[in-house]
Design an enzyme around this catalytic site. Structure first.
Site, PDB file in Angstrom:
ATOM      1  N   TRP A  29      66.520  68.579  12.956  1.00 21.16           N
ATOM      2  CA  TRP A  29      67.006  69.953  13.174  1.00 21.16           C
ATOM      3  C   TRP A  29      68.526  69.899  13.257  1.00 21.16           C
ATOM      4  O   TRP A  29      69.064  68.991  13.898  1.00 21.16           O
ATOM      5  CB  TRP A  29      66.415  70.453  14.486  1.00 21.16           C
ATOM      6  CG  TRP A  29      66.890  71.786  14.983  1.00 21.16           C
ATOM      7  CD1 TRP A  29      66.370  73.001  14.690  1.00 21.16           C
ATOM      8  CD2 TRP A  29      67.950  72.036  15.927  1.00 21.16           C
ATOM      9  NE1 TRP A  29      67.034  73.997  15.367  1.00 21.16           N
ATOM     10  CE2 TRP A  29      68.019  73.420  16.136  1.00 21.16           C
ATOM     11  CE3 TRP A  29      68.863  71.214  16.609  1.00 21.16           C
ATOM     12  CZ2 TRP A  29      68.944  74.011  16.998  1.00 21.16           C
ATOM     13  CZ3 TRP A  29      69.786  71.788  17.459  1.00 21.16           C
ATOM     14  CH2 TRP A  29      69.813  73.181  17.650  1.00 21.16           C
ATOM     15  N   SER A  95      65.009  62.442  14.402  1.00 16.59           N
ATOM     16  CA  SER A  95      65.165  63.429  15.462  1.00 16.59           C
ATOM     17  C   SER A  95      63.907  64.284  15.634  1.00 16.59           C
ATOM     18  O   SER A  95      62.830  63.782  15.930  1.00 16.59           O
ATOM     19  CB  SER A  95      66.400  64.280  15.158  1.00 16.59           C
ATOM     20  OG  SER A  95      66.750  65.102  16.247  1.00 16.59           O
ATOM     21  N   MET A  96      64.039  65.599  15.458  1.00 17.97           N
ATOM     22  CA  MET A  96      62.889  66.495  15.541  1.00 17.97           C
ATOM     23  C   MET A  96      61.796  66.079  14.562  1.00 17.97           C
ATOM     24  O   MET A  96      60.598  66.260  14.831  1.00 17.97           O
ATOM     25  CB  MET A  96      63.345  67.920  15.255  1.00 17.97           C
ATOM     26  CG  MET A  96      62.241  68.950  15.217  1.00 17.97           C
ATOM     27  SD  MET A  96      62.908  70.588  14.819  1.00 17.97           S
ATOM     28  CE  MET A  96      61.382  71.483  14.605  1.00 17.97           C
ATOM     29  N   ASP A 224      73.699  57.845  21.513  1.00 21.58           N
ATOM     30  CA  ASP A 224      73.169  59.107  20.992  1.00 21.58           C
ATOM     31  C   ASP A 224      73.386  60.181  22.053  1.00 21.58           C
ATOM     32  O   ASP A 224      72.793  60.129  23.133  1.00 21.58           O
ATOM     33  CB  ASP A 224      71.679  58.940  20.688  1.00 21.58           C
ATOM     34  CG  ASP A 224      71.082  60.114  19.916  1.00 21.58           C
ATOM     35  OD1 ASP A 224      71.496  61.266  20.181  1.00 21.58           O
ATOM     36  OD2 ASP A 224      70.203  59.876  19.075  1.00 21.58           O
ATOM     37  N   HIS A 253      73.689  59.997  17.054  1.00 20.52           N
ATOM     38  CA  HIS A 253      72.457  60.651  16.625  1.00 20.52           C
ATOM     39  C   HIS A 253      72.378  60.695  15.098  1.00 20.52           C
ATOM     40  O   HIS A 253      71.302  60.578  14.526  1.00 20.52           O
ATOM     41  CB  HIS A 253      72.384  62.068  17.193  1.00 20.52           C
ATOM     42  CG  HIS A 253      71.043  62.707  17.034  1.00 20.52           C
ATOM     43  ND1 HIS A 253      69.883  62.152  17.538  1.00 20.52           N
ATOM     44  CD2 HIS A 253      70.662  63.867  16.430  1.00 20.52           C
ATOM     45  CE1 HIS A 253      68.852  62.923  17.244  1.00 20.52           C
ATOM     46  NE2 HIS A 253      69.295  63.973  16.565  1.00 20.52           N
TER      47      HIS A 253
END
Length: 275
Positions: A29, A95-96, A224, A253
Protein backbone atom coordinates in the site's frame (compact mmCIF):
# COMPACT_ATOMS: atom_id res chain seq x y z
CA UNK A 1 -3.85 -4.53 -21.32
CA UNK A 2 -4.58 -7.90 -19.68
CA UNK A 3 -7.26 -8.16 -17.00
CA UNK A 4 -8.79 -10.92 -14.93
CA UNK A 5 -12.44 -10.57 -13.93
CA UNK A 6 -13.04 -11.70 -10.36
CA UNK A 7 -16.00 -13.58 -8.93
CA UNK A 8 -17.69 -10.24 -8.09
CA UNK A 9 -17.08 -8.84 -11.61
CA UNK A 10 -14.13 -6.62 -10.65
CA UNK A 11 -11.50 -6.22 -13.37
CA UNK A 12 -7.98 -6.73 -12.02
CA UNK A 13 -5.07 -5.57 -14.16
CA UNK A 14 -1.93 -7.70 -14.30
CA UNK A 15 1.48 -7.85 -16.00
CA UNK A 16 2.79 -11.14 -17.32
CA UNK A 17 6.43 -11.27 -18.43
CA UNK A 18 8.67 -14.12 -19.50
CA UNK A 19 8.18 -17.87 -19.31
CA UNK A 20 9.06 -20.63 -16.89
CA UNK A 21 8.11 -21.34 -13.27
CA UNK A 22 5.67 -18.61 -12.18
CA UNK A 23 6.56 -15.94 -9.64
CA UNK A 24 3.60 -13.83 -8.52
CA UNK A 25 4.43 -10.45 -7.00
CA UNK A 26 1.98 -8.77 -4.60
CA UNK A 27 2.46 -5.05 -4.02
CA UNK A 28 2.16 -3.00 -0.86
CA UNK A 29 0.00 0.00 0.00
CA UNK A 30 -0.49 2.45 -1.72
CA UNK A 31 1.41 1.12 -4.72
CA UNK A 32 0.66 -1.09 -7.72
CA UNK A 33 2.36 -3.68 -9.94
CA UNK A 34 4.85 -1.08 -11.24
CA UNK A 35 6.64 -1.22 -7.88
CA UNK A 36 7.92 -4.69 -8.80
CA UNK A 37 9.28 -3.97 -12.30
CA UNK A 38 12.97 -4.30 -11.32
CA UNK A 39 12.35 -7.71 -9.79
CA UNK A 40 10.00 -8.80 -12.56
CA UNK A 41 12.64 -8.12 -15.19
CA UNK A 42 15.26 -9.86 -13.07
CA UNK A 43 13.32 -13.10 -12.76
CA UNK A 44 12.02 -13.01 -16.35
CA UNK A 45 15.61 -12.59 -17.58
CA UNK A 46 16.55 -15.69 -15.59
CA UNK A 47 14.00 -18.17 -16.85
CA UNK A 48 10.95 -17.43 -14.74
CA UNK A 49 7.47 -16.12 -15.52
CA UNK A 50 6.87 -12.87 -13.64
CA UNK A 51 3.30 -11.83 -12.86
CA UNK A 52 2.10 -8.84 -10.83
CA UNK A 53 -1.38 -7.40 -10.42
CA UNK A 54 -2.83 -4.09 -9.27
CA UNK A 55 -4.96 -4.63 -6.18
CA UNK A 56 -8.57 -3.45 -6.57
CA UNK A 57 -8.72 0.31 -6.06
CA UNK A 58 -5.08 0.67 -7.12
CA UNK A 59 -3.41 1.43 -10.43
CA UNK A 60 -5.34 0.21 -13.46
CA UNK A 61 -7.73 -2.14 -11.67
CA UNK A 62 -11.36 -1.24 -11.02
CA UNK A 63 -11.93 1.33 -8.30
CA UNK A 64 -14.69 -0.47 -6.45
CA UNK A 65 -16.43 1.23 -3.54
CA UNK A 66 -16.20 -1.81 -1.30
CA UNK A 67 -14.27 -5.04 -0.97
CA UNK A 68 -11.24 -3.59 0.81
CA UNK A 69 -10.75 -6.46 3.21
CA UNK A 70 -8.25 -9.29 3.17
CA UNK A 71 -10.75 -12.05 2.45
CA UNK A 72 -11.62 -10.22 -0.77
CA UNK A 73 -7.99 -9.45 -1.62
CA UNK A 74 -7.10 -13.13 -1.14
CA UNK A 75 -10.01 -14.20 -3.32
CA UNK A 76 -8.94 -11.73 -6.02
CA UNK A 77 -5.47 -13.28 -5.92
CA UNK A 78 -7.00 -16.74 -6.16
CA UNK A 79 -9.02 -15.64 -9.18
CA UNK A 80 -5.81 -14.46 -10.85
CA UNK A 81 -3.92 -17.67 -10.09
CA UNK A 82 -6.74 -19.99 -11.16
CA UNK A 83 -7.67 -17.98 -14.25
CA UNK A 84 -4.08 -18.23 -15.49
CA UNK A 85 -3.93 -21.85 -14.23
CA UNK A 86 -0.68 -21.18 -12.41
CA UNK A 87 0.98 -24.04 -10.54
CA UNK A 88 4.17 -24.45 -8.51
CA UNK A 89 3.98 -20.70 -7.79
CA UNK A 90 6.39 -18.67 -5.70
CA UNK A 91 4.52 -15.81 -4.04
CA UNK A 92 6.50 -12.63 -3.31
CA UNK A 93 4.80 -9.94 -1.26
CA UNK A 94 5.66 -6.56 0.23
CA UNK A 95 4.13 -4.85 3.26
CA UNK A 96 0.32 -5.01 3.06
CA UNK A 97 0.82 -7.58 0.31
CA UNK A 98 2.19 -9.90 2.99
CA UNK A 99 -1.23 -9.88 4.57
CA UNK A 100 -2.78 -10.72 1.21
CA UNK A 101 -0.35 -13.62 0.83
CA UNK A 102 -1.04 -14.88 4.35
CA UNK A 103 -4.81 -14.71 3.97
CA UNK A 104 -4.57 -16.41 0.57
CA UNK A 105 -2.83 -19.39 2.16
CA UNK A 106 -5.26 -19.30 5.06
CA UNK A 107 -8.30 -19.39 2.75
CA UNK A 108 -7.05 -21.26 -0.32
CA UNK A 109 -4.16 -23.41 0.86
CA UNK A 110 -0.93 -24.18 -0.97
CA UNK A 111 -1.93 -26.71 -3.61
CA UNK A 112 -0.70 -24.27 -6.27
CA UNK A 113 2.08 -22.71 -4.16
CA UNK A 114 5.65 -23.95 -3.71
CA UNK A 115 7.34 -21.10 -1.81
CA UNK A 116 6.57 -17.76 -0.18
CA UNK A 117 8.72 -14.66 0.31
CA UNK A 118 7.56 -11.65 2.32
CA UNK A 119 9.49 -8.38 2.61
CA UNK A 120 8.64 -5.71 5.18
CA UNK A 121 5.35 -7.54 5.66
CA UNK A 122 2.62 -6.63 8.15
CA UNK A 123 1.70 -10.05 9.66
CA UNK A 124 0.84 -11.18 12.21
CA UNK A 125 -1.01 -7.99 13.35
CA UNK A 126 -0.11 -4.31 13.37
CA UNK A 127 -2.34 -2.47 15.83
CA UNK A 128 -1.41 -2.20 19.50
CA UNK A 129 -3.74 -3.95 21.93
CA UNK A 130 -3.67 -5.77 25.24
CA UNK A 131 -2.78 -8.96 23.38
CA UNK A 132 -0.29 -7.14 21.11
CA UNK A 133 1.36 -4.53 23.36
CA UNK A 134 4.33 -4.04 21.03
CA UNK A 135 2.09 -3.04 18.12
CA UNK A 136 1.52 0.38 16.57
CA UNK A 137 -0.90 2.68 18.44
CA UNK A 138 -4.29 3.26 16.80
CA UNK A 139 -3.68 7.02 16.68
CA UNK A 140 -0.92 6.44 14.09
CA UNK A 141 -3.43 4.87 11.72
CA UNK A 142 -5.93 7.67 12.33
CA UNK A 143 -3.19 10.13 11.34
CA UNK A 144 -2.65 8.22 8.09
CA UNK A 145 -6.33 8.42 7.22
CA UNK A 146 -6.45 12.12 8.09
CA UNK A 147 -3.50 12.77 5.78
CA UNK A 148 -5.22 11.06 2.86
CA UNK A 149 -8.51 12.85 3.45
CA UNK A 150 -7.08 16.32 4.07
CA UNK A 151 -4.50 16.71 1.27
CA UNK A 152 -3.38 13.41 -0.09
CA UNK A 153 -0.93 14.66 -2.72
CA UNK A 154 1.29 16.37 -0.15
CA UNK A 155 0.70 13.52 2.30
CA UNK A 156 2.11 11.01 -0.17
CA UNK A 157 5.18 13.15 -0.84
CA UNK A 158 5.80 13.40 2.89
CA UNK A 159 5.20 9.70 3.43
CA UNK A 160 7.81 8.79 0.83
CA UNK A 161 10.50 10.20 3.14
CA UNK A 162 10.00 7.62 5.87
CA UNK A 163 8.91 4.85 3.49
CA UNK A 164 12.37 4.83 1.89
CA UNK A 165 14.37 6.14 4.86
CA UNK A 166 15.21 9.38 3.08
CA UNK A 167 15.28 11.07 6.50
CA UNK A 168 18.29 8.99 7.60
CA UNK A 169 21.89 10.27 7.34
CA UNK A 170 23.83 8.80 4.43
CA UNK A 171 20.77 7.34 2.73
CA UNK A 172 20.90 6.53 -0.99
CA UNK A 173 17.26 7.33 -1.74
CA UNK A 174 16.77 9.11 -5.05
CA UNK A 175 14.25 11.73 -6.06
CA UNK A 176 13.05 9.18 -8.56
CA UNK A 177 12.20 6.74 -5.75
CA UNK A 178 10.04 9.36 -4.07
CA UNK A 179 8.32 10.61 -7.21
CA UNK A 180 7.54 7.05 -8.35
CA UNK A 181 5.98 6.38 -4.95
CA UNK A 182 3.91 9.58 -5.24
CA UNK A 183 2.72 8.68 -8.74
CA UNK A 184 1.59 5.19 -7.76
CA UNK A 185 -0.05 6.48 -4.57
CA UNK A 186 -2.03 9.07 -6.52
CA UNK A 187 -3.36 6.29 -8.77
CA UNK A 188 -4.96 4.62 -5.75
CA UNK A 189 -8.52 5.79 -5.10
CA UNK A 190 -9.07 7.87 -1.98
CA UNK A 191 -11.70 5.31 -0.89
CA UNK A 192 -9.21 2.45 -1.20
CA UNK A 193 -6.54 4.45 0.56
CA UNK A 194 -8.59 5.02 3.70
CA UNK A 195 -10.29 1.62 3.74
CA UNK A 196 -6.99 -0.20 3.37
CA UNK A 197 -5.60 1.54 6.46
CA UNK A 198 -8.40 0.02 8.50
CA UNK A 199 -7.85 -3.36 6.88
CA UNK A 200 -4.10 -3.65 7.29
CA UNK A 201 -4.02 -2.15 10.78
CA UNK A 202 -6.76 -4.29 12.33
CA UNK A 203 -6.56 -7.68 10.63
CA UNK A 204 -4.96 -10.50 12.62
CA UNK A 205 -3.15 -13.04 10.42
CA UNK A 206 -1.91 -15.32 13.19
CA UNK A 207 -4.12 -18.26 12.26
CA UNK A 208 -3.24 -17.83 8.58
CA UNK A 209 0.47 -17.99 9.35
CA UNK A 210 0.00 -21.26 11.21
CA UNK A 211 -1.32 -22.82 7.98
CA UNK A 212 1.88 -22.16 6.00
CA UNK A 213 3.38 -25.48 4.88
CA UNK A 214 5.85 -24.27 2.24
CA UNK A 215 9.37 -22.84 2.64
CA UNK A 216 9.03 -19.18 3.59
CA UNK A 217 11.62 -16.41 3.57
CA UNK A 218 11.00 -13.24 5.55
CA UNK A 219 13.14 -10.19 4.69
CA UNK A 220 12.89 -7.07 6.82
CA UNK A 221 14.95 -3.95 7.39
CA UNK A 222 15.80 -3.24 11.00
CA UNK A 223 15.24 0.49 10.34
CA UNK A 224 11.77 0.03 8.85
CA UNK A 225 9.84 3.11 10.01
CA UNK A 226 6.51 1.97 8.55
CA UNK A 227 6.28 -1.66 9.69
CA UNK A 228 8.69 -2.12 12.61
CA UNK A 229 10.45 -5.47 12.46
CA UNK A 230 9.78 -6.58 16.05
CA UNK A 231 6.01 -7.07 16.08
CA UNK A 232 6.01 -8.05 12.40
CA UNK A 233 8.58 -10.38 10.80
CA UNK A 234 10.38 -11.31 14.00
CA UNK A 235 7.09 -12.46 15.46
CA UNK A 236 5.87 -14.05 12.21
CA UNK A 237 9.07 -16.09 11.96
CA UNK A 238 8.18 -17.75 15.26
CA UNK A 239 4.68 -18.65 14.04
CA UNK A 240 5.32 -19.90 10.49
CA UNK A 241 6.45 -23.55 10.69
CA UNK A 242 9.22 -23.40 8.04
CA UNK A 243 10.39 -19.79 8.03
CA UNK A 244 13.77 -18.10 7.68
CA UNK A 245 14.22 -14.46 8.68
CA UNK A 246 16.88 -12.34 6.97
CA UNK A 247 17.46 -8.91 8.51
CA UNK A 248 18.84 -6.04 6.42
CA UNK A 249 20.85 -3.81 8.74
CA UNK A 250 19.70 -0.23 8.22
CA UNK A 251 17.11 -1.39 5.69
CA UNK A 252 14.02 0.74 5.11
CA UNK A 253 10.44 -0.25 4.36
CA UNK A 254 11.12 0.35 0.66
CA UNK A 255 14.37 -1.62 0.62
CA UNK A 256 13.42 -3.43 -2.61
CA UNK A 257 13.61 -0.12 -4.51
CA UNK A 258 16.47 1.80 -2.87
CA UNK A 259 19.93 1.60 -4.46
CA UNK A 260 22.13 -0.76 -2.45
CA UNK A 261 19.45 -2.81 -0.71
CA UNK A 262 17.61 -3.28 -4.03
CA UNK A 263 20.56 -5.17 -5.46
CA UNK A 264 20.92 -7.30 -2.34
CA UNK A 265 17.22 -8.09 -2.41
CA UNK A 266 17.53 -9.18 -6.03
CA UNK A 267 20.33 -11.59 -5.13
CA UNK A 268 18.38 -13.00 -2.19
CA UNK A 269 15.27 -13.38 -4.34
CA UNK A 270 17.12 -15.33 -7.01
CA UNK A 271 18.85 -17.53 -4.44
CA UNK A 272 15.48 -18.32 -2.87
CA UNK A 273 13.93 -19.18 -6.24
CA UNK A 274 16.81 -21.46 -7.14
CA UNK A 275 17.21 -23.04 -3.73
Amino acid sequence: MPFVTTRDDTDIFYKDWGSGPPVVFIHGWPLNADAWEDQMKLVADNGYRAIAHDRRGHGRSDQTWGGYDFDTFADDLDDLITSLDLRDVTLVAHSMGGGELARYIGRHGTSRISKALMVGAIPPVMVKSESNPEGTPQKVFETLKDGILNERSQFWLDTAETFFGANRPGNRVTSGNKYAFWLMAMQESIQAGVACVDAFSQTDFTEDLKKFDVPTLLIHGDDDQVVPIGPASQKAARIIPDATLTVYEGGSHGLANVPGTKERFGRDLMAFLRG
